[in-house]
Design an enzyme around this catalytic site. Structure first.
Site, PDB file in Angstrom:
ATOM      1  N   HIS A 155       0.834  -1.209   0.000  1.00 28.29           N
ATOM      2  CA  HIS A 155       0.000   0.000   0.000  1.00 28.29           C
ATOM      3  C   HIS A 155       0.868   1.259   0.000  1.00 28.29           C
ATOM      4  CE1 HIS A 155      -3.226  -2.775   1.137  1.00 28.29           C
ATOM      5  NE2 HIS A 155      -4.064  -1.829   0.756  1.00 28.29           N
ATOM      6  N   LYS A 159      -0.854   4.928   4.626  1.00 30.93           N
ATOM      7  CA  LYS A 159      -1.786   3.991   5.280  1.00 30.93           C
ATOM      8  C   LYS A 159      -1.384   3.793   6.739  1.00 30.93           C
ATOM      9  CE  LYS A 159      -3.974  -0.511   4.714  1.00 30.93           C
ATOM     10  NZ  LYS A 159      -5.309   0.053   4.925  1.00 30.93           N
TER      11      LYS A 159
HETATM   12  P1  NAP Z   1      -7.362   9.948   3.799  1.00 32.80           P
HETATM   13  O1  NAP Z   1      -7.093  10.520   2.462  1.00 32.80           O
HETATM   14  O2  NAP Z   1      -6.344  10.123   4.891  1.00 32.80           O
HETATM   15  O3  NAP Z   1      -8.766  10.530   4.285  1.00 32.80           O
HETATM   16  C1  NAP Z   1      -9.244  10.363   5.597  1.00 32.80           C
HETATM   17  C2  NAP Z   1     -10.307  11.396   5.847  1.00 32.80           C
HETATM   18  O4  NAP Z   1     -10.774  11.239   7.195  1.00 32.80           O
HETATM   19  C3  NAP Z   1      -9.810  12.833   5.720  1.00 32.80           C
HETATM   20  O5  NAP Z   1     -10.799  13.601   5.106  1.00 32.80           O
HETATM   21  C4  NAP Z   1      -9.602  13.241   7.175  1.00 32.80           C
HETATM   22  O6  NAP Z   1      -9.713  14.631   7.378  1.00 32.80           O
HETATM   23  C5  NAP Z   1     -10.760  12.518   7.817  1.00 32.80           C
HETATM   24  N1  NAP Z   1     -10.551  12.427   9.264  1.00 32.80           N
HETATM   25  C6  NAP Z   1      -9.476  11.952   9.917  1.00 32.80           C
HETATM   26  N2  NAP Z   1      -9.645  12.090  11.233  1.00 32.80           N
HETATM   27  C7  NAP Z   1     -10.842  12.697  11.398  1.00 32.80           C
HETATM   28  C8  NAP Z   1     -11.572  13.120  12.514  1.00 32.80           C
HETATM   29  N3  NAP Z   1     -11.086  12.965  13.770  1.00 32.80           N
HETATM   30  N4  NAP Z   1     -12.790  13.697  12.313  1.00 32.80           N
HETATM   31  C9  NAP Z   1     -13.286  13.857  11.066  1.00 32.80           C
HETATM   32  N5  NAP Z   1     -12.629  13.467   9.955  1.00 32.80           N
HETATM   33  C10 NAP Z   1     -11.429  12.900  10.137  1.00 32.80           C
HETATM   34  O7  NAP Z   1      -7.607   8.380   3.712  1.00 32.80           O
HETATM   35  P2  NAP Z   1      -8.286   7.551   2.503  1.00 32.80           P
HETATM   36  O8  NAP Z   1      -7.241   6.949   1.650  1.00 32.80           O
HETATM   37  O9  NAP Z   1      -9.371   8.366   1.902  1.00 32.80           O
HETATM   38  O10 NAP Z   1      -8.916   6.344   3.333  1.00 32.80           O
HETATM   39  C11 NAP Z   1      -9.956   6.566   4.276  1.00 32.80           C
HETATM   40  C12 NAP Z   1     -10.244   5.251   4.970  1.00 32.80           C
HETATM   41  O11 NAP Z   1     -10.680   4.296   3.999  1.00 32.80           O
HETATM   42  C13 NAP Z   1      -9.009   4.599   5.633  1.00 32.80           C
HETATM   43  O12 NAP Z   1      -9.426   3.914   6.793  1.00 32.80           O
HETATM   44  C14 NAP Z   1      -8.502   3.622   4.586  1.00 32.80           C
HETATM   45  O13 NAP Z   1      -7.762   2.571   5.137  1.00 32.80           O
HETATM   46  C15 NAP Z   1      -9.821   3.160   4.023  1.00 32.80           C
HETATM   47  N6  NAP Z   1      -9.785   2.649   2.654  1.00 32.80           N
HETATM   48  C16 NAP Z   1     -10.715   1.712   2.380  1.00 32.80           C
HETATM   49  C17 NAP Z   1     -10.826   1.201   1.125  1.00 32.80           C
HETATM   50  C18 NAP Z   1     -11.901   0.180   0.858  1.00 32.80           C
HETATM   51  O14 NAP Z   1     -11.984  -0.307  -0.277  1.00 32.80           O
HETATM   52  N7  NAP Z   1     -12.726  -0.140   1.841  1.00 32.80           N
HETATM   53  C19 NAP Z   1      -9.976   1.639   0.107  1.00 32.80           C
HETATM   54  C20 NAP Z   1      -9.035   2.629   0.411  1.00 32.80           C
HETATM   55  C21 NAP Z   1      -8.956   3.137   1.693  1.00 32.80           C
HETATM   56  P3  NAP Z   1      -8.373  15.535   7.565  1.00 32.80           P
HETATM   57  O15 NAP Z   1      -7.930  15.844   6.169  1.00 32.80           O
HETATM   58  O16 NAP Z   1      -8.852  16.711   8.327  1.00 32.80           O
HETATM   59  O17 NAP Z   1      -7.375  14.711   8.324  1.00 32.80           O
END
Ligand code: NAP
Length: 266
Positions: A155, A159
């Site tokens: 990844h 992550k």
């Molecule tokens: P990312 O770009 O880091 O986005 C995370 C989001 O969550 C950001 O908007 C962040 O806001 C917000 N956040 C973090 N802490 C917060 C809080 N305390 N209150 C409110 N919002 C908060 O990550 P991503 O790649 O989009 O992934 C998001 C999640 O999905 C992760 O858990 C990842 O492992 C998972 N994921 C899942 C899949 C799937 O297929 N299921 C695929 C990819 C990723 P800020 O910018 O303010 O920090």
């Protein structure tokens, strides 16, 4: 199709941005609210780079659900915040669709009970990519014939959790059909701790984190005079969106917690 009213948590994240595009282009999806750490009171369309959606941003999910009428919470945040969000959504009768990864078995058990109590649909999918689900299913099939298995998940370096939800899920699915087995030489040892990776029921799991990667996994099977490799690659976050769409449509028709997209793929 009946319109589905959605609140998204994490709209500025990499998954969140892609999900907003999906909602924008899907006729029966309506974004009614968003939960973000910043931008209280602004609209999604006020944020540079986000699609022209009028939904208002709240910094608190509970207040958001008090003010808007939602069917589904799409959570794409972190396990800490996602855990709290799911509980609030269930309390308000809003169906969670969760892509956030990093939940523990205890979390899942607790959420299952809450959902059961409310007779509400909920879907937690550690991987929304249909190809990744097939990789897991094919791995489970192969494990009936090859008992020595190593999982390498790769990844991007932002992550937080390791091994990935998909890596763990793959090991769990394999363990359902394979007798527990200690792999490698009985006397093997590590010169550097961790060299042999993590262990789940004898299966070795290795986590690679590098910039440039998105989400990839190889499952390696070894047998006499042969190996088999099953590999899936997500090159961008668009690869997850057909699964997100399926989960949002499906969660409206179920009244239990489903963990893993493989359980709703026909
Ligand atoms: P990312 O770009 O880091 O986005 C995370 C989001 O969550 C950001 O908007 C962040 O806001 C917000 N956040 C973090 N802490 C917060 C809080 N305390 N209150 C409110 N919002 C908060 O990550 P991503 O790649 O989009 O992934 C998001 C999640 O999905 C992760 O858990 C990842 O492992 C998972 N994921 C899942 C899949 C799937 O297929 N299921 C695929 C990819 C990723 P800020 O910018 O303010 O920090």
């Amino acid at each position: 199709m009946e319109p589905i009213k959605i609140v998204i948590a994490g709209p500025r994240g990499r998954m969140g941005r892609e999900a907003l595009e999906l909602i924008h282009k899907t006729e029966h999806f309506i974004l009614v609210g968003a939960v973000d750490r910043t931008n209280e009171g602004k609209k999604i369309s006020d944020i540079e780079g986000l699609p022209p959606l009028d939904a208002v941003i709240f910094t608190d999910l509970e207040r958001c659900l008090q003010e808007v009428n939602a069917d589904v919470l799409l959570d794409l945040t972190t396990p800490e915040i996602g855990r709290a969000h799911i509980k609030i959504a269930i309390q308000y009768g809003v169906r969670p669709v969760v892509g956030t990864t990093g939940f523990t078995q205890d979390d899942l058990k607790e959420l299952e009970l809450l959902v059961e109590d409310k007779k509400l649909g909920a879907i937690i999918a550690p991987n929304f990519a249909v190809g990744a689900i097939l990789m897991m299913k094919f791995s489970q099939m192969a494990a009936k014939y090859f008992q020595d298995i190593e999982i390498i998940e790769l990844h991007h370096d932002q992550k937080l959790d390791a091994p990935s939800g998909t890596g763990i899920k793959t090991a769990e699915l394999i363990a359902q059909v394979r007798d527990s087995k200690k792999q490698g030489h009985p006397n093997e040892y590590e010169h550097i701790e961790g060299a042999r990776g993590a262990e789940y029921d004898g299966i070795r799991l290795h986590s690679v984190r590098l910039p440039g990667l998105v989400a990839h996994q190889e499952v390696l099977f070894g047998g006499e005079g042969q190996t088999l490799t099953i590999r899936h690659d997500s090159y961008n976050r668009a690869s997850f969106m057909s699964g997100v769409k399926l989960a949002i449509d499906t969660v409206m028709k179920i009244d239990l917690l489903v963990y893993g997209l493989e359980n709703i793929l026909e």
